[in-house]
Design a protein around this motif. Sequence first.
Motif, PDB file in Angstrom:
ATOM      1  N   THR A 150       0.812  -1.227   0.000  1.00 18.73           N
ATOM      2  CA  THR A 150       0.000   0.000   0.000  1.00 18.73           C
ATOM      3  C   THR A 150       0.834   1.261   0.000  1.00 18.73           C
ATOM      4  N   THR A 151       2.140   1.143  -0.269  1.00 19.76           N
ATOM      5  CA  THR A 151       2.977   2.346  -0.303  1.00 19.76           C
ATOM      6  C   THR A 151       2.448   3.325  -1.349  1.00 19.76           C
ATOM      7  N   GLY A 152       2.189   4.549  -0.901  1.00 15.98           N
ATOM      8  CA  GLY A 152       1.684   5.571  -1.807  1.00 15.98           C
ATOM      9  C   GLY A 152       0.197   5.503  -2.073  1.00 15.98           C
ATOM     10  N   ALA A 153      -0.493   4.502  -1.544  1.00 17.43           N
ATOM     11  CA  ALA A 153      -1.930   4.385  -1.777  1.00 17.43           C
ATOM     12  C   ALA A 153      -2.692   5.306  -0.841  1.00 17.43           C
ATOM     13  N   PRO A 154      -3.784   5.890  -1.273  1.00 16.79           N
ATOM     14  CA  PRO A 154      -4.578   6.742  -0.393  1.00 16.79           C
ATOM     15  C   PRO A 154      -5.312   5.916   0.649  1.00 16.79           C
ATOM     16  N   ALA A 155      -5.708   6.579   1.719  1.00 19.17           N
ATOM     17  CA  ALA A 155      -6.478   5.896   2.748  1.00 19.17           C
ATOM     18  C   ALA A 155      -7.846   5.515   2.202  1.00 19.17           C
ATOM     19  N   GLY A 156      -8.383   4.433   2.716  1.00 20.59           N
ATOM     20  CA  GLY A 156      -9.690   3.967   2.279  1.00 20.59           C
ATOM     21  C   GLY A 156      -9.639   2.520   1.836  1.00 20.59           C
ATOM     22  N   SER A 157     -10.723   2.080   1.212  1.00 24.45           N
ATOM     23  CA  SER A 157     -10.843   0.685   0.802  1.00 24.45           C
ATOM     24  C   SER A 157     -10.156   0.449  -0.543  1.00 24.45           C
ATOM     25  N   ILE A 158      -9.338  -0.593  -0.606  1.00 25.37           N
ATOM     26  CA  ILE A 158      -8.697  -1.023  -1.853  1.00 25.37           C
ATOM     27  C   ILE A 158      -9.346  -2.337  -2.276  1.00 25.37           C
ATOM     28  N   THR A 159      -9.820  -2.382  -3.535  1.00 19.98           N
ATOM     29  CA  THR A 159     -10.439  -3.601  -4.070  1.00 19.98           C
ATOM     30  C   THR A 159      -9.389  -4.392  -4.839  1.00 19.98           C
ATOM     31  N   VAL A 160      -9.197  -5.633  -4.429  1.00 19.26           N
ATOM     32  CA  VAL A 160      -8.275  -6.535  -5.107  1.00 19.26           C
ATOM     33  C   VAL A 160      -9.096  -7.563  -5.879  1.00 19.26           C
ATOM     34  N   THR A 161      -8.799  -7.716  -7.185  1.00 20.91           N
ATOM     35  CA  THR A 161      -9.498  -8.676  -8.042  1.00 20.91           C
ATOM     36  C   THR A 161      -8.596  -9.869  -8.301  1.00 20.91           C
ATOM     37  N   CYS A 162      -9.106 -11.052  -7.990  1.00 20.58           N
ATOM     38  CA  CYS A 162      -8.392 -12.307  -8.248  1.00 20.58           C
ATOM     39  C   CYS A 162      -8.958 -12.919  -9.524  1.00 20.58           C
ATOM     40  N   ASN A 163      -8.101 -13.198 -10.501  1.00 16.06           N
ATOM     41  CA  ASN A 163      -8.517 -13.737 -11.791  1.00 16.06           C
ATOM     42  C   ASN A 163      -7.926 -15.126 -11.983  1.00 16.06           C
ATOM     43  N   VAL A 164      -8.710 -16.010 -12.616  1.00 17.01           N
ATOM     44  CA  VAL A 164      -8.234 -17.344 -12.947  1.00 17.01           C
ATOM     45  C   VAL A 164      -8.661 -17.633 -14.386  1.00 17.01           C
ATOM     46  N   ALA A 165      -7.819 -18.330 -15.160  1.00 17.61           N
ATOM     47  CA  ALA A 165      -8.104 -18.684 -16.556  1.00 17.61           C
ATOM     48  C   ALA A 165      -7.627 -20.104 -16.798  1.00 17.61           C
ATOM     49  N   ASP A 166      -8.422 -20.871 -17.565  1.00 17.55           N
ATOM     50  CA  ASP A 166      -7.965 -22.209 -17.942  1.00 17.55           C
ATOM     51  C   ASP A 166      -7.287 -22.152 -19.305  1.00 17.55           C
ATOM     52  N   ASP A 167      -6.789 -23.291 -19.775  1.00 14.61           N
ATOM     53  CA  ASP A 167      -6.038 -23.307 -21.037  1.00 14.61           C
ATOM     54  C   ASP A 167      -6.936 -23.170 -22.253  1.00 14.61           C
ATOM     55  N   LYS A 168      -8.256 -23.105 -22.073  1.00  9.97           N
ATOM     56  CA  LYS A 168      -9.193 -22.900 -23.180  1.00  9.97           C
ATOM     57  C   LYS A 168      -9.670 -21.458 -23.264  1.00  9.97           C
ATOM     58  N   GLY A 169      -9.119 -20.612 -22.419  1.00 14.47           N
ATOM     59  CA  GLY A 169      -9.485 -19.206 -22.478  1.00 14.47           C
ATOM     60  C   GLY A 169     -10.678 -18.824 -21.643  1.00 14.47           C
ATOM     61  N   HIS A 170     -11.230 -19.745 -20.835  1.00 15.18           N
ATOM     62  CA  HIS A 170     -12.349 -19.401 -19.981  1.00 15.18           C
ATOM     63  C   HIS A 170     -11.823 -18.776 -18.689  1.00 15.18           C
ATOM     64  N   THR A 171     -12.493 -17.758 -18.202  1.00 11.95           N
ATOM     65  CA  THR A 171     -12.012 -17.002 -17.054  1.00 11.95           C
ATOM     66  C   THR A 171     -13.086 -16.868 -15.989  1.00 11.95           C
ATOM     67  N   ALA A 172     -12.633 -16.541 -14.788  1.00 13.87           N
ATOM     68  CA  ALA A 172     -13.527 -16.220 -13.678  1.00 13.87           C
ATOM     69  C   ALA A 172     -12.803 -15.227 -12.787  1.00 13.87           C
ATOM     70  N   SER A 173     -13.553 -14.452 -12.015  1.00 11.47           N
ATOM     71  CA  SER A 173     -12.976 -13.428 -11.151  1.00 11.47           C
ATOM     72  C   SER A 173     -13.731 -13.373  -9.837  1.00 11.47           C
ATOM     73  N   ALA A 174     -13.010 -12.940  -8.801  1.00 12.66           N
ATOM     74  CA  ALA A 174     -13.605 -12.679  -7.494  1.00 12.66           C
ATOM     75  C   ALA A 174     -12.851 -11.498  -6.886  1.00 12.66           C
ATOM     76  N   THR A 175     -13.457 -10.830  -5.920  1.00  9.17           N
ATOM     77  CA  THR A 175     -12.833  -9.647  -5.317  1.00  9.17           C
ATOM     78  C   THR A 175     -12.802  -9.764  -3.805  1.00  9.17           C
ATOM     79  N   THR A 176     -11.869  -9.063  -3.203  1.00 10.67           N
ATOM     80  CA  THR A 176     -11.785  -8.895  -1.759  1.00 10.67           C
ATOM     81  C   THR A 176     -11.336  -7.472  -1.491  1.00 10.67           C
ATOM     82  N   SER A 177     -11.503  -7.006  -0.246  1.00 10.60           N
ATOM     83  CA  SER A 177     -11.198  -5.613   0.085  1.00 10.60           C
ATOM     84  C   SER A 177     -10.192  -5.538   1.221  1.00 10.60           C
ATOM     85  N   VAL A 178      -9.313  -4.540   1.146  1.00 13.93           N
ATOM     86  CA  VAL A 178      -8.356  -4.229   2.205  1.00 13.93           C
ATOM     87  C   VAL A 178      -8.535  -2.748   2.539  1.00 13.93           C
TER      88      VAL A 178
END
Length: 567
Positions: free
Chosen positions: A372-400
């Motif tokens: 978080t160096t240099g990041a402003p105060a408040g909620s940061i949204t982190v997106t986790c991405n996953v992809a298989d070898d056929k190009g299909h993807t999915a995402s989920a988020t969490t907050s810090v």
Amino acid sequence: MFSCPTGSLSRILLVAGAVGLGSSSLYGQNSPPPASAPPAAPISKIDIFLGYSYLAPHGTITTTLADGTLSPAKYSSVDYGAIGSGSYFFNKYVGAQVEIGVHPDGNNDGASTYSGGIIARYPTDEGITPFVHALAGGLRLGGPNYEPLASHAYTWGTALTVGGGLDYGLPWFDHHLALRLFQADYQYYHASFGPQPVTGGRANLNNARLSTGVVVKFGSIVPPPPVTYSCSASPASVFPGDPVTVTGSALNLNPKKTATYTWSGSGVKVTGDSTTGNVDTSSLSPGSYTVTGHVSEGQKPGQFADCTANFTVKDYEPPTITCSANPTTIKPGDTATITSQGVSPQNRPLTYSYTASAGQVSGTGTTATLTTTGAPAGSITVTCNVADDKGHTASATTSVNVEAPPPPPAPKTSTLCSITFGRDTKRPARVDNEAKACLDQVALSAQQTPDANVTVVGEAGPEPAPAKGKRKHAPVIANLAAQRAVNTKDYLVKEKGIDASRISVRTGTQSVDEVENYLVPAGATFDSDVSGTTAVDESTVKPQTRTPLGAKKAAHHKKKAAAAPAQ
């Protein structure tokens, strides 16, 4: 041919109608309706027609005689003529035809045509066959007959024929005989009889020709049953890369011929040259596809057929992912660990990636680090991405949550240097040369901090008593502290170029002969930081002219009662 038998056309139509009706009645009397439908009459390959023909030309030819007289001659009907034709059919409907029509009238001015072209027919199960034809060929046409040039009365030209007719099949001779109820044609004749006079001139004739007679049929066109083809795909639904087999089944093939098989598809690669084809689905996107099969044992209609088979390529199910952070609340500059877990329903290999709305996130596996160096105060949204070898993807988020840092201290008024006025007793409010060093520092501070202001606070100690035995010569200045502050501001404005609006003038309560200088940064409040001062009304306290010691004024003996003594 230059006679006018006007009743001939009516007579030939009556004869043709009577013959047709008589034949139809005779066929009906001798062949009562059978209990079941009779077999269809054979479709002939060759038709020979012989019959009577009537010609009705329309047109004239004008000949210039030797004495210069114009002699017009009008063509008229020819009642006696014969016609014959032979037709060869390539299939049930279309063929080629040659025809001869002879129409002499015994006066050396008849017409004979020799033509060839195409014929089209439409045979029906009832034995009625309408037809049309178009012919072109040569013409031997009779013209004016003037002695002694009778040998030049005939000439060759061009004949064009279009028309049609109706044939009625007769039951005799195994249906190889038919009556041509009528044949009606339009003919165009063009012939040139050479240069005039006597026999010259050109003939351009429009003719109506009516014919009737007998048609003899030879051969038979019996088309074989058409080839049929059906095919199917197995399995009907696959994942990309799974094989698909297409199988075809053909009927009515000629065992004496070798059938050829081909397979094709739009955007589909199919291999195989037999009743079986193989589909490569490795490069196919999910969707529905069609494979076309083709079987052929010749190029004629009925000797080839197509079939289609459908299959579906299913899409792989996309992966799923969960995402979490530890800890969920951190201080600015701290880090948090991001953990993700992906699952593929078909156990496909997975790759991970991360993004953040602020700060920096790094990692390519199931864990990543958020900085978080240099990041402003408040909620940061982190997106986790996953992809298989056929190009299909999915995402989920969490907050810090990044805690807000403590607020910075409020700006405060800072004390600069002070200047002293006690040395010059004759001019106790004058800014002397010794004050320049301090005021230069004040001016530099003001220039380096353009959003800050300067406050000068004038002070005044008790008036000193005169020495024993000496008379007091120092002038008395009303509000000496304010005068000292105003003179200091005047020096900073005129000598150092500081904007007058940035300098505030006040008086203090200390009993000292000096001026205190303060730097007031933006956001600071002088009265909150320094107490016990009073603002000077600069409309009543004017700056004094800074003159060197010993300088005399021009009007020394005429002082104004209200003026302050010069310094």
